[in-house]
Design a protein around this motif. Sequence first.
Motif, mmCIF file in Angstrom:
data_model
loop_
_atom_site.group_PDB
_atom_site.id
_atom_site.type_symbol
_atom_site.label_atom_id
_atom_site.label_comp_id
_atom_site.label_asym_id
_atom_site.label_seq_id
_atom_site.Cartn_x
_atom_site.Cartn_y
_atom_site.Cartn_z
ATOM 1 N N GLN A 79 6.939 -2.938 3.943
ATOM 2 C CA GLN A 79 6.363 -4.280 4.084
ATOM 3 C C GLN A 79 6.583 -5.065 2.795
ATOM 4 O O GLN A 79 6.404 -4.529 1.702
ATOM 5 C CB GLN A 79 4.868 -4.194 4.393
ATOM 6 C CG GLN A 79 4.508 -3.182 5.468
ATOM 7 C CD GLN A 79 5.235 -3.413 6.770
ATOM 8 O OE1 GLN A 79 5.265 -4.529 7.289
ATOM 9 N NE2 GLN A 79 5.831 -2.355 7.311
ATOM 10 N N ARG A 80 6.961 -6.325 2.921
ATOM 11 C CA ARG A 80 7.282 -7.128 1.733
ATOM 12 C C ARG A 80 6.081 -7.393 0.838
ATOM 13 O O ARG A 80 6.244 -7.641 -0.357
ATOM 14 C CB ARG A 80 7.896 -8.464 2.161
ATOM 15 C CG ARG A 80 9.262 -8.323 2.820
ATOM 16 C CD ARG A 80 9.844 -9.693 3.135
ATOM 17 N NE ARG A 80 11.183 -9.589 3.709
ATOM 18 C CZ ARG A 80 11.930 -10.631 4.051
ATOM 19 N NH1 ARG A 80 11.435 -11.867 3.875
ATOM 20 N NH2 ARG A 80 13.127 -10.452 4.560
ATOM 21 N N ASP A 81 4.893 -7.354 1.420
ATOM 22 C CA ASP A 81 3.711 -7.744 0.657
ATOM 23 C C ASP A 81 2.807 -6.572 0.296
ATOM 24 O O ASP A 81 1.703 -6.774 -0.204
ATOM 25 C CB ASP A 81 2.895 -8.770 1.447
ATOM 26 C CG ASP A 81 2.472 -8.240 2.816
ATOM 27 O OD1 ASP A 81 3.130 -7.312 3.322
ATOM 28 O OD2 ASP A 81 1.492 -8.745 3.377
ATOM 29 N N LEU A 82 3.257 -5.329 0.540
ATOM 30 C CA LEU A 82 2.413 -4.168 0.293
ATOM 31 C C LEU A 82 3.127 -3.153 -0.593
ATOM 32 O O LEU A 82 4.345 -3.010 -0.522
ATOM 33 C CB LEU A 82 2.014 -3.499 1.613
ATOM 34 C CG LEU A 82 1.311 -4.370 2.655
ATOM 35 C CD1 LEU A 82 1.112 -3.585 3.944
ATOM 36 C CD2 LEU A 82 -0.026 -4.874 2.120
ATOM 37 N N ALA A 83 2.354 -2.442 -1.408
ATOM 38 C CA ALA A 83 2.900 -1.386 -2.253
ATOM 39 C C ALA A 83 1.815 -0.361 -2.538
ATOM 40 O O ALA A 83 0.624 -0.681 -2.540
ATOM 41 C CB ALA A 83 3.439 -1.963 -3.565
ATOM 42 N N VAL A 84 2.215 0.881 -2.756
ATOM 43 C CA VAL A 84 1.280 1.957 -3.107
ATOM 44 C C VAL A 84 1.238 2.095 -4.619
ATOM 45 O O VAL A 84 2.259 2.365 -5.250
ATOM 46 C CB VAL A 84 1.707 3.291 -2.454
ATOM 47 C CG1 VAL A 84 0.800 4.433 -2.913
ATOM 48 C CG2 VAL A 84 1.673 3.171 -0.940
ATOM 49 N N CYS A 85 0.069 1.883 -5.195
ATOM 50 C CA CYS A 85 -0.062 1.968 -6.652
ATOM 51 C C CYS A 85 -0.340 3.389 -7.121
ATOM 52 O O CYS A 85 -0.008 3.758 -8.250
ATOM 53 C CB CYS A 85 -1.144 1.018 -7.164
ATOM 54 S SG CYS A 85 -2.813 1.396 -6.571
ATOM 55 N N SER A 86 -0.956 4.214 -6.234
ATOM 56 C CA SER A 86 -1.270 5.595 -6.620
ATOM 57 C C SER A 86 -1.684 6.384 -5.389
ATOM 58 O O SER A 86 -1.971 5.808 -4.333
ATOM 59 C CB SER A 86 -2.387 5.620 -7.666
ATOM 60 O OG SER A 86 -2.591 6.937 -8.155
ATOM 61 N N GLU A 87 -1.717 7.725 -5.550
ATOM 62 C CA GLU A 87 -2.159 8.629 -4.497
ATOM 63 C C GLU A 87 -3.186 9.592 -5.076
ATOM 64 O O GLU A 87 -3.219 9.840 -6.278
ATOM 65 C CB GLU A 87 -0.978 9.430 -3.937
ATOM 66 C CG GLU A 87 0.128 8.588 -3.342
ATOM 67 C CD GLU A 87 1.319 9.450 -2.927
ATOM 68 O OE1 GLU A 87 1.176 10.697 -2.920
ATOM 69 O OE2 GLU A 87 2.385 8.886 -2.619
ATOM 70 N N ALA A 88 -4.033 10.146 -4.193
ATOM 71 C CA ALA A 88 -5.029 11.134 -4.609
ATOM 72 C C ALA A 88 -5.307 12.062 -3.445
ATOM 73 O O ALA A 88 -5.172 11.672 -2.288
ATOM 74 C CB ALA A 88 -6.312 10.446 -5.068
ATOM 75 N N GLU A 89 -5.696 13.308 -3.759
ATOM 76 C CA GLU A 89 -6.020 14.269 -2.709
ATOM 77 C C GLU A 89 -7.455 14.760 -2.777
ATOM 78 O O GLU A 89 -7.886 15.547 -1.947
ATOM 79 C CB GLU A 89 -5.063 15.465 -2.778
ATOM 80 C CG GLU A 89 -5.155 16.265 -4.061
ATOM 81 C CD GLU A 89 -4.204 17.457 -4.053
ATOM 82 O OE1 GLU A 89 -3.452 17.625 -3.064
ATOM 83 O OE2 GLU A 89 -4.222 18.226 -5.039
ATOM 84 N N SER A 90 -8.211 14.301 -3.768
ATOM 85 C CA SER A 90 -9.606 14.707 -3.915
ATOM 86 C C SER A 90 -10.430 13.513 -4.357
ATOM 87 O O SER A 90 -9.892 12.491 -4.800
ATOM 88 C CB SER A 90 -9.721 15.828 -4.959
ATOM 89 O OG SER A 90 -9.390 15.348 -6.248
ATOM 90 N N THR A 91 -11.749 13.645 -4.254
ATOM 91 C CA THR A 91 -12.617 12.549 -4.688
ATOM 92 C C THR A 91 -12.491 12.313 -6.193
ATOM 93 O O THR A 91 -12.522 11.162 -6.647
ATOM 94 C CB THR A 91 -14.081 12.857 -4.335
ATOM 95 O OG1 THR A 91 -14.446 14.122 -4.899
ATOM 96 C CG2 THR A 91 -14.282 12.903 -2.832
ATOM 97 N N GLU A 92 -12.334 13.389 -6.957
ATOM 98 C CA GLU A 92 -12.214 13.245 -8.414
ATOM 99 C C GLU A 92 -10.963 12.452 -8.779
ATOM 100 O O GLU A 92 -11.011 11.529 -9.608
ATOM 101 C CB GLU A 92 -12.171 14.627 -9.067
ATOM 102 C CG GLU A 92 -12.147 14.579 -10.587
ATOM 103 C CD GLU A 92 -12.148 15.966 -11.216
ATOM 104 O OE1 GLU A 92 -12.102 16.054 -12.448
ATOM 105 O OE2 GLU A 92 -12.194 16.964 -10.458
ATOM 106 N N GLU A 93 -9.825 12.789 -8.158
ATOM 107 C CA GLU A 93 -8.587 12.053 -8.428
ATOM 108 C C GLU A 93 -8.710 10.606 -7.960
ATOM 109 O O GLU A 93 -8.219 9.688 -8.625
ATOM 110 C CB GLU A 93 -7.409 12.728 -7.724
ATOM 111 C CG GLU A 93 -6.996 14.062 -8.325
ATOM 112 C CD GLU A 93 -5.797 14.653 -7.609
ATOM 113 O OE1 GLU A 93 -5.244 13.986 -6.706
ATOM 114 O OE2 GLU A 93 -5.411 15.789 -7.947
ATOM 115 N N ALA A 94 -9.348 10.415 -6.822
ATOM 116 C CA ALA A 94 -9.494 9.058 -6.290
ATOM 117 C C ALA A 94 -10.347 8.184 -7.202
ATOM 118 O O ALA A 94 -10.008 7.021 -7.456
ATOM 119 C CB ALA A 94 -10.105 9.117 -4.892
ATOM 120 N N GLU A 95 -11.444 8.728 -7.705
ATOM 121 C CA GLU A 95 -12.315 7.959 -8.590
ATOM 122 C C GLU A 95 -11.594 7.589 -9.877
ATOM 123 O O GLU A 95 -11.751 6.479 -10.398
ATOM 124 C CB GLU A 95 -13.580 8.755 -8.878
ATOM 125 C CG GLU A 95 -14.512 8.862 -7.659
ATOM 126 C CD GLU A 95 -15.627 9.868 -7.850
ATOM 127 O OE1 GLU A 95 -15.762 10.395 -8.983
ATOM 128 O OE2 GLU A 95 -16.362 10.156 -6.891
#
Length: 273
Positions: A79-95
């Motif tokens: 999509q031209r207007d979307l991008a993934v800035c990061s990924e996480a697999e746990s709550t700790e990584e997500a926070e």
Amino acid sequence: MAQPLIMPAAMRSAAPLRATARANWSGGTGLDKARRGTTSASRAAKAPRRTAPRARQQILVVDDHPIVRLGLRRLLEQQRDLAVCSEAESTEEAEAALRKFHPDLVIVDISLKHGDGIELVKHARAHHPKMPILVLSMHDETIYAERVLAAGANGYVMKQAAPEEFLVALRRVLEGGVYVSEVVGSSMIRKLAAGGRYASADPIERLSNRELQILQIIGSGHSTRDAASALNLSMKTIESHRQRIKRKLNLTTGSQLLQYAVNWFAKSDAGAA
């Protein structure tokens, strides 16, 4: 003796004019240059201005399966207007990613490697009040959708949805809206219309989010110790939850609880397939 050729006066007066004409033709007078400059400026003013491309909306993807994260990244970055800035697999990584990247939207699964997606939704809403949150999960939407909305999510989509539906949900949430399926929406309307008098026939709805999570862990074949480790809780706390689950489901023994959990998990898993 030859007489010098004398140019007639009329011809002598015309020579400078021809020279001036040549000069005007080759370079132009100052007035002509000014006029041409004005015309060029006018054309430049009329030319459409090129606008800078819009920055892509940055999205954090939280899921415990690498292949799911990869698929989402490929879909979003098409999509031209979307991008993934990061990924996480746990709550700790997500926070940690939320603090570092400040994404425009976060996609969260309910089941994570360490921790709970619903608890992550609560944390994200508390620390990022205006950030859109979309839950994408394989778990039964009729059980979980209202729970995640109550926790602070803006939408719920099942992983079985088509990519087009997922993108519709994501964009609606990005625009400040709420997204649930037609089935979930109808159920919510019925409950709203009934006021506080609505009572579900499904005993599962009596369970709290934590109790439902523990029932799911038991049903997937894991022990009390596994549940304690996955949820970062003590064995005593898990046992207390087990007792409350049995009471709410009208069960008396641990064997009955195990059988109920296995059957419920198998049914949920079959429905999600």
